[in-house]
Design a protein around this motif. Sequence first.
Motif, PDB file in Angstrom:
ATOM      1  N   TRP A  27      -1.688  -2.618  -5.476  1.00 50.09           N
ATOM      2  CA  TRP A  27      -2.845  -3.334  -4.967  1.00 50.09           C
ATOM      3  C   TRP A  27      -2.370  -4.337  -3.914  1.00 50.09           C
ATOM      4  O   TRP A  27      -1.320  -4.952  -4.062  1.00 50.09           O
ATOM      5  CB  TRP A  27      -3.545  -4.104  -6.086  1.00 50.09           C
ATOM      6  CG  TRP A  27      -4.238  -3.262  -7.110  1.00 50.09           C
ATOM      7  CD1 TRP A  27      -3.906  -3.118  -8.423  1.00 50.09           C
ATOM      8  CD2 TRP A  27      -5.410  -2.462  -6.916  1.00 50.09           C
ATOM      9  NE1 TRP A  27      -4.784  -2.279  -9.061  1.00 50.09           N
ATOM     10  CE2 TRP A  27      -5.728  -1.859  -8.158  1.00 50.09           C
ATOM     11  CE3 TRP A  27      -6.219  -2.194  -5.802  1.00 50.09           C
ATOM     12  CZ2 TRP A  27      -6.811  -1.001  -8.314  1.00 50.09           C
ATOM     13  CZ3 TRP A  27      -7.317  -1.337  -5.969  1.00 50.09           C
ATOM     14  CH2 TRP A  27      -7.593  -0.764  -7.207  1.00 50.09           C
ATOM     15  N   SER A  28      -3.162  -4.538  -2.891  1.00 55.63           N
ATOM     16  CA  SER A  28      -2.868  -5.556  -1.891  1.00 55.63           C
ATOM     17  C   SER A  28      -3.742  -6.775  -2.152  1.00 55.63           C
ATOM     18  O   SER A  28      -4.508  -6.832  -3.112  1.00 55.63           O
ATOM     19  CB  SER A  28      -3.090  -5.007  -0.490  1.00 55.63           C
ATOM     20  OG  SER A  28      -2.600  -5.925   0.478  1.00 55.63           O
TER      21      SER A  28
ATOM     22  N   ARG B 206       0.830  -1.209   0.000  1.00 61.34           N
ATOM     23  CA  ARG B 206       0.000   0.000   0.000  1.00 61.34           C
ATOM     24  C   ARG B 206       0.863   1.257   0.000  1.00 61.34           C
ATOM     25  O   ARG B 206       0.553   2.240  -0.690  1.00 61.34           O
ATOM     26  CB  ARG B 206      -0.949  -0.014   1.196  1.00 61.34           C
ATOM     27  CG  ARG B 206      -2.034  -1.084   1.088  1.00 61.34           C
ATOM     28  CD  ARG B 206      -2.995  -1.051   2.274  1.00 61.34           C
ATOM     29  NE  ARG B 206      -3.906  -2.173   2.250  1.00 61.34           N
ATOM     30  CZ  ARG B 206      -5.016  -2.232   1.514  1.00 61.34           C
ATOM     31  NH1 ARG B 206      -5.352  -1.202   0.740  1.00 61.34           N
ATOM     32  NH2 ARG B 206      -5.797  -3.294   1.550  1.00 61.34           N
TER      33      ARG B 206
ATOM     34  N   ARG C 169      -1.850   0.491  -8.346  1.00 53.01           N
ATOM     35  CA  ARG C 169      -3.278   0.830  -8.236  1.00 53.01           C
ATOM     36  C   ARG C 169      -3.643   1.837  -9.323  1.00 53.01           C
ATOM     37  O   ARG C 169      -2.829   2.638  -9.738  1.00 53.01           O
ATOM     38  CB  ARG C 169      -3.580   1.433  -6.856  1.00 53.01           C
ATOM     39  CG  ARG C 169      -3.509   0.428  -5.731  1.00 53.01           C
ATOM     40  CD  ARG C 169      -4.236   0.929  -4.490  1.00 53.01           C
ATOM     41  NE  ARG C 169      -3.658   2.154  -3.971  1.00 53.01           N
ATOM     42  CZ  ARG C 169      -2.728   2.198  -3.001  1.00 53.01           C
ATOM     43  NH1 ARG C 169      -2.272   1.070  -2.484  1.00 53.01           N
ATOM     44  NH2 ARG C 169      -2.281   3.336  -2.565  1.00 53.01           N
TER      45      ARG C 169
ATOM     46  N   GLN D 109       1.117  -5.055  -8.508  1.00 51.96           N
ATOM     47  CA  GLN D 109       0.608  -4.235  -9.600  1.00 51.96           C
ATOM     48  C   GLN D 109       0.173  -2.883  -9.059  1.00 51.96           C
ATOM     49  O   GLN D 109      -0.432  -2.798  -7.985  1.00 51.96           O
ATOM     50  CB  GLN D 109      -0.566  -4.929 -10.290  1.00 51.96           C
ATOM     51  CG  GLN D 109      -0.229  -6.283 -10.888  1.00 51.96           C
ATOM     52  CD  GLN D 109       0.841  -6.189 -11.962  1.00 51.96           C
ATOM     53  OE1 GLN D 109       0.688  -5.456 -12.924  1.00 51.96           O
ATOM     54  NE2 GLN D 109       1.942  -6.926 -11.770  1.00 51.96           N
TER      55      GLN D 109
ATOM     56  N   HIS E  49      -7.584  -6.909  -3.006  1.00 51.82           N
ATOM     57  CA  HIS E  49      -8.043  -6.581  -4.357  1.00 51.82           C
ATOM     58  C   HIS E  49      -8.308  -7.845  -5.173  1.00 51.82           C
ATOM     59  O   HIS E  49      -9.095  -7.820  -6.124  1.00 51.82           O
ATOM     60  CB  HIS E  49      -6.991  -5.718  -5.068  1.00 51.82           C
ATOM     61  CG  HIS E  49      -7.325  -5.392  -6.491  1.00 51.82           C
ATOM     62  ND1 HIS E  49      -8.259  -4.444  -6.845  1.00 51.82           N
ATOM     63  CD2 HIS E  49      -6.863  -5.899  -7.657  1.00 51.82           C
ATOM     64  CE1 HIS E  49      -8.352  -4.373  -8.162  1.00 51.82           C
ATOM     65  NE2 HIS E  49      -7.510  -5.247  -8.687  1.00 51.82           N
TER      66      HIS E  49
END
Length: 203
Positions: free
Chosen positions: A84-85, A79, A203, A201, A88
Amino acid sequence: MGNGLPPAPTNDLGDPIWIDPGTLARTGSPPPGPIGLDAKGGSPKQASMADQIVAYLRQRLGQHIGDGQCYAAADSALRHAGAWSADHYGTITPDADYVWGTSVNLSNLRAGDIIQLRNYEFLKRVDNDDGSFREDGGTRGHHTVIVERVDGDGAVTVLEQNVEGSPVVRTQLYFSNRTTQGGGQTTTITVTGSFWFYRAQAR
Protein backbone atom coordinates in the motif's frame (compact mmCIF):
# COMPACT_ATOMS: atom_id res chain seq x y z
CA MET A 1 30.29 6.07 -14.87
CA GLY A 2 27.47 7.28 -17.10
CA ASN A 3 25.01 8.22 -14.38
CA GLY A 4 25.83 11.92 -14.30
CA LEU A 5 27.24 11.77 -10.77
CA PRO A 6 30.85 12.58 -9.88
CA PRO A 7 33.15 9.65 -9.12
CA ALA A 8 33.16 8.68 -5.46
CA PRO A 9 36.19 9.88 -3.47
CA THR A 10 37.98 7.58 -1.04
CA ASN A 11 38.71 7.82 2.66
CA ASP A 12 42.06 7.38 4.39
CA LEU A 13 41.73 3.61 4.10
CA GLY A 14 41.10 3.77 0.37
CA ASP A 15 37.44 2.80 0.73
CA PRO A 16 35.02 4.66 -1.55
CA ILE A 17 32.91 7.35 0.11
CA TRP A 18 29.70 8.78 -1.30
CA ILE A 19 29.25 12.48 -0.61
CA ASP A 20 25.69 13.69 -1.08
CA PRO A 21 26.09 17.25 -2.40
CA GLY A 22 22.77 18.21 -0.86
CA THR A 23 23.78 17.39 2.69
CA LEU A 24 27.52 16.81 2.78
CA ALA A 25 26.63 13.63 4.64
CA ARG A 26 28.99 10.74 4.08
CA THR A 27 28.38 7.04 4.01
CA GLY A 28 30.40 4.04 2.88
CA SER A 29 29.80 2.66 -0.59
CA PRO A 30 29.04 0.22 -2.09
CA PRO A 31 26.24 -1.13 0.09
CA PRO A 32 26.41 -4.57 1.65
CA GLY A 33 25.94 -7.59 -0.63
CA PRO A 34 23.05 -7.92 -3.07
CA ILE A 35 19.60 -8.46 -1.69
CA GLY A 36 16.31 -9.51 -3.19
CA LEU A 37 16.06 -8.69 -6.86
CA ASP A 38 19.65 -7.42 -6.89
CA ALA A 39 20.88 -10.93 -6.08
CA LYS A 40 21.90 -13.19 -8.94
CA GLY A 41 19.00 -15.38 -9.91
CA GLY A 42 16.62 -13.31 -7.77
CA SER A 43 12.93 -13.24 -8.56
CA PRO A 44 9.87 -11.61 -6.99
CA LYS A 45 8.98 -14.92 -5.33
CA GLN A 46 12.38 -15.11 -3.63
CA ALA A 47 12.59 -11.48 -2.52
CA SER A 48 10.68 -10.13 0.47
CA MET A 49 8.60 -7.01 0.01
CA ALA A 50 11.22 -4.96 1.90
CA ASP A 51 13.97 -6.35 -0.35
CA GLN A 52 11.99 -5.37 -3.43
CA ILE A 53 11.46 -1.82 -2.15
CA VAL A 54 15.18 -1.35 -1.57
CA ALA A 55 16.18 -3.07 -4.83
CA TYR A 56 13.82 -0.86 -6.85
CA LEU A 57 15.60 2.30 -5.66
CA ARG A 58 19.11 0.85 -5.76
CA GLN A 59 18.61 -0.02 -9.40
CA ARG A 60 17.66 3.60 -10.07
CA LEU A 61 20.51 5.40 -8.30
CA GLY A 62 21.40 8.45 -10.36
CA GLN A 63 18.01 8.47 -12.11
CA HIS A 64 14.86 10.53 -11.60
CA ILE A 65 11.67 8.61 -10.87
CA GLY A 66 8.32 10.02 -12.00
CA ASP A 67 8.07 13.77 -11.49
CA GLY A 68 11.33 13.84 -9.55
CA GLN A 69 9.72 14.46 -6.17
CA CYS A 70 10.62 12.46 -3.05
CA TYR A 71 7.03 11.18 -2.87
CA ALA A 72 7.27 9.71 -6.38
CA ALA A 73 10.32 7.61 -5.47
CA ALA A 74 8.73 6.14 -2.34
CA ASP A 75 5.32 5.68 -3.97
CA SER A 76 6.78 3.89 -7.01
CA ALA A 77 8.99 1.62 -4.89
CA LEU A 78 6.10 0.54 -2.66
CA ARG A 79 3.67 -0.03 -5.52
CA HIS A 80 6.29 -2.04 -7.43
CA ALA A 81 6.73 -4.27 -4.37
CA GLY A 82 2.98 -4.83 -3.94
CA ALA A 83 2.62 -2.59 -0.88
CA TRP A 84 0.00 0.00 0.00
CA SER A 85 1.18 3.55 -0.65
CA ALA A 86 0.41 6.70 1.32
CA ASP A 87 -2.88 7.35 -0.48
CA HIS A 88 -4.30 4.25 1.21
CA TYR A 89 -3.85 5.90 4.62
CA GLY A 90 -5.10 9.42 3.95
CA THR A 91 -5.63 12.24 1.50
CA ILE A 92 -2.52 13.21 -0.44
CA THR A 93 -1.82 16.94 -0.44
CA PRO A 94 1.49 18.64 -1.20
CA ASP A 95 2.19 19.46 2.44
CA ALA A 96 0.76 16.39 4.21
CA ASP A 97 2.75 14.36 6.72
CA TYR A 98 2.20 11.12 4.83
CA VAL A 99 1.54 7.80 6.54
CA TRP A 100 3.21 4.89 4.70
CA GLY A 101 2.13 1.84 6.71
CA THR A 102 2.38 0.54 10.25
CA SER A 103 4.22 2.80 12.69
CA VAL A 104 7.51 1.42 14.06
CA ASN A 105 10.17 2.71 16.47
CA LEU A 106 13.76 3.59 15.67
CA SER A 107 14.86 0.53 17.64
CA ASN A 108 12.82 -1.69 15.30
CA LEU A 109 13.76 0.06 12.06
CA ARG A 110 14.97 -2.14 9.19
CA ALA A 111 15.74 -2.01 5.47
CA GLY A 112 12.71 -1.21 3.34
CA ASP A 113 11.01 0.95 5.98
CA ILE A 114 9.90 4.47 5.14
CA ILE A 115 10.75 7.65 7.06
CA GLN A 116 8.62 10.78 6.79
CA LEU A 117 10.40 13.99 7.83
CA ARG A 118 9.26 17.49 8.79
CA ASN A 119 11.69 20.36 9.47
CA TYR A 120 14.42 17.78 10.05
CA GLU A 121 18.04 18.80 10.59
CA PHE A 122 21.15 17.10 11.81
CA LEU A 123 24.53 18.58 12.68
CA LYS A 124 27.63 16.43 13.00
CA ARG A 125 30.62 18.06 14.72
CA VAL A 126 33.99 16.38 15.14
CA ASP A 127 36.33 18.04 17.67
CA ASN A 128 39.98 17.05 17.60
CA ASP A 129 42.23 17.03 20.65
CA ASP A 130 44.35 19.78 19.06
CA GLY A 131 41.38 22.18 19.17
CA SER A 132 40.47 21.96 15.49
CA PHE A 133 37.04 20.77 14.41
CA ARG A 134 34.87 20.14 11.38
CA GLU A 135 31.10 20.21 10.90
CA ASP A 136 28.65 18.95 8.36
CA GLY A 137 24.96 18.27 8.34
CA GLY A 138 21.77 18.24 6.39
CA THR A 139 18.21 19.52 6.37
CA ARG A 140 14.95 18.15 5.01
CA GLY A 141 11.95 20.45 5.23
CA HIS A 142 9.15 18.10 4.06
CA HIS A 143 10.58 14.86 2.77
CA THR A 144 10.25 11.08 2.42
CA VAL A 145 13.13 8.55 2.40
CA ILE A 146 13.47 4.77 2.23
CA VAL A 147 15.77 2.90 4.64
CA GLU A 148 18.53 1.01 2.85
CA ARG A 149 20.27 -0.14 6.02
CA VAL A 150 20.38 0.65 9.72
CA ASP A 151 23.94 1.58 10.70
CA GLY A 152 23.40 1.70 14.47
CA ASP A 153 23.54 4.41 17.14
CA GLY A 154 20.80 6.37 15.38
CA ALA A 155 22.57 6.44 11.99
CA VAL A 156 20.58 5.21 8.98
CA THR A 157 21.59 4.92 5.34
CA VAL A 158 18.67 5.97 3.14
CA LEU A 159 17.75 6.12 -0.53
CA GLU A 160 16.01 9.36 -1.48
CA GLN A 161 15.14 11.63 -4.37
CA ASN A 162 14.87 15.40 -4.71
CA VAL A 163 17.55 16.57 -2.32
CA GLU A 164 17.77 20.02 -3.88
CA GLY A 165 16.55 18.51 -7.15
CA SER A 166 18.76 15.42 -7.07
CA PRO A 167 17.99 12.06 -8.69
CA VAL A 168 17.90 8.99 -6.44
CA VAL A 169 20.92 9.15 -4.11
CA ARG A 170 22.26 7.32 -1.07
CA THR A 171 22.74 9.38 2.10
CA GLN A 172 23.46 8.76 5.77
CA LEU A 173 21.07 10.53 8.13
CA TYR A 174 20.88 10.55 11.93
CA PHE A 175 17.86 10.13 14.19
CA SER A 176 19.20 10.40 17.74
CA ASN A 177 21.51 12.74 19.60
CA ARG A 178 24.79 11.22 20.73
CA THR A 179 28.37 11.99 21.67
CA THR A 180 31.20 9.50 21.16
CA GLN A 181 34.93 9.69 21.83
CA GLY A 182 37.85 7.82 20.34
CA GLY A 183 41.01 8.25 18.30
CA GLY A 184 41.67 11.73 19.64
CA GLN A 185 38.26 12.95 18.53
CA THR A 186 34.90 13.75 20.06
CA THR A 187 31.94 13.38 17.67
CA THR A 188 28.64 15.05 18.54
CA ILE A 189 25.42 14.45 16.61
CA THR A 190 22.51 16.83 17.18
CA VAL A 191 19.11 16.11 15.60
CA THR A 192 16.05 18.39 15.49
CA GLY A 193 12.65 18.32 13.79
CA SER A 194 9.98 15.64 13.43
CA PHE A 195 10.21 12.23 11.81
CA TRP A 196 8.01 9.15 11.67
CA PHE A 197 9.02 5.56 10.87
CA TYR A 198 6.71 3.23 8.92
CA ARG A 199 6.73 -0.38 7.72
CA ALA A 200 5.03 -1.01 4.37
CA GLN A 201 2.05 -3.36 4.32
CA ALA A 202 1.12 -5.73 1.50
CA ARG A 203 -1.94 -4.91 -0.61
